[in-house]
Design a protein around this motif. Structure first.
Motif: not given
Length: 211
Positions: A13-19, A24-26, A31-32, A53-56
């Protein structure tokens, strides 16, 4: 305050979660985004997850004992939160605050609450995942389970049966089918006598499900 979105990610699921995190960041750059779950463990992707970059921030181990303190601190400090057991991306720098402690008494952890989930909207409407244990009794050189879960721990058969029973009506209502439980352990027979006791309890109580 700053909105927080958390993902539990594994290798599937990680690749889907990254997308999703990028989307969300866009849509809302404030959002954190926090990632946890097996793919954030150090023997898997680990700190490399923070190259995105989308993961804090990430939790590099089992988050049961640190999730509550993290939420409490985040409510006060927002994006500057700094709780042990997490790793944070601060600009171009990664702050590594170590791994979280592991729960030794799995029966003491809260059971999963699916009351807010509508299982009828899923492809497989009659099933969910549970774990009877964490870790493995062996330390094979080619396997990451020992590094990920540190030591073998198990739930009591009585605790497992109570949780299985608590999900039966919900799954039947959602699917109108026989419920199915996916046991997602590293191995389900680490303590064969406990597995046998669980089966005996299921049979004695007449719980009708596949697994």
């Amino acid at each position: 305050g700053t909105p927080l979105v958390a993902f539990s990610v594994n290798s599937a699921s990680s690749n889907c979660a990254i997308l999703l995190a990028r989307l969300l960041k866009t849509m809302a750059p404030r959002i954190y985004v926090l990632f946890g779950g097996p793919d954030c463990f150090r023997a898997e992707r680990g700190l490399a997850m923070l190259d995105e970059p989308a993961v804090d921030a990430i939790c590099t181990g089992e988050g049961d004992l640190v999730w509550g303190p993290f939420l409490d601190a985040f409510a006060v400090y927002g994006p500057t939160v700094d709780v042990a057991g997490f790793c944070y991306r601060r600009g171009n720098t990664v702050v590594d605050r170590g791994d979280p402690p592991i729960a030794t008494d799995l029966d003491a952890l809260p059971e999963a609450d699916f009351s807010g989930c509508d299982f009828s909207r899923y492809t497989l409407t009659n099933r969910l995942c549970m774990m009877t244990s964490r870790g493995c009794i062996l330390r094979c050189a080619y396997c990451s389970e020992g590094e990920n879960f540190l030591r073998y721990r198990h739930r009591s058969p009585e605790s497992l049966v109570r949780e299985v029973e608590s999900h039966m009506d919900m799954l039947r209502r959602a699917s109108r089918q026989r419920p199915h439980i996916n046991f997602s352990d590293s191995l389900i027979n680490g303590r064969p006598e406990l597995l046998e006791r669980f089966c005996d309890l299921v049979a004695a109580r007449g719980i009708d499900f596949s697994w």
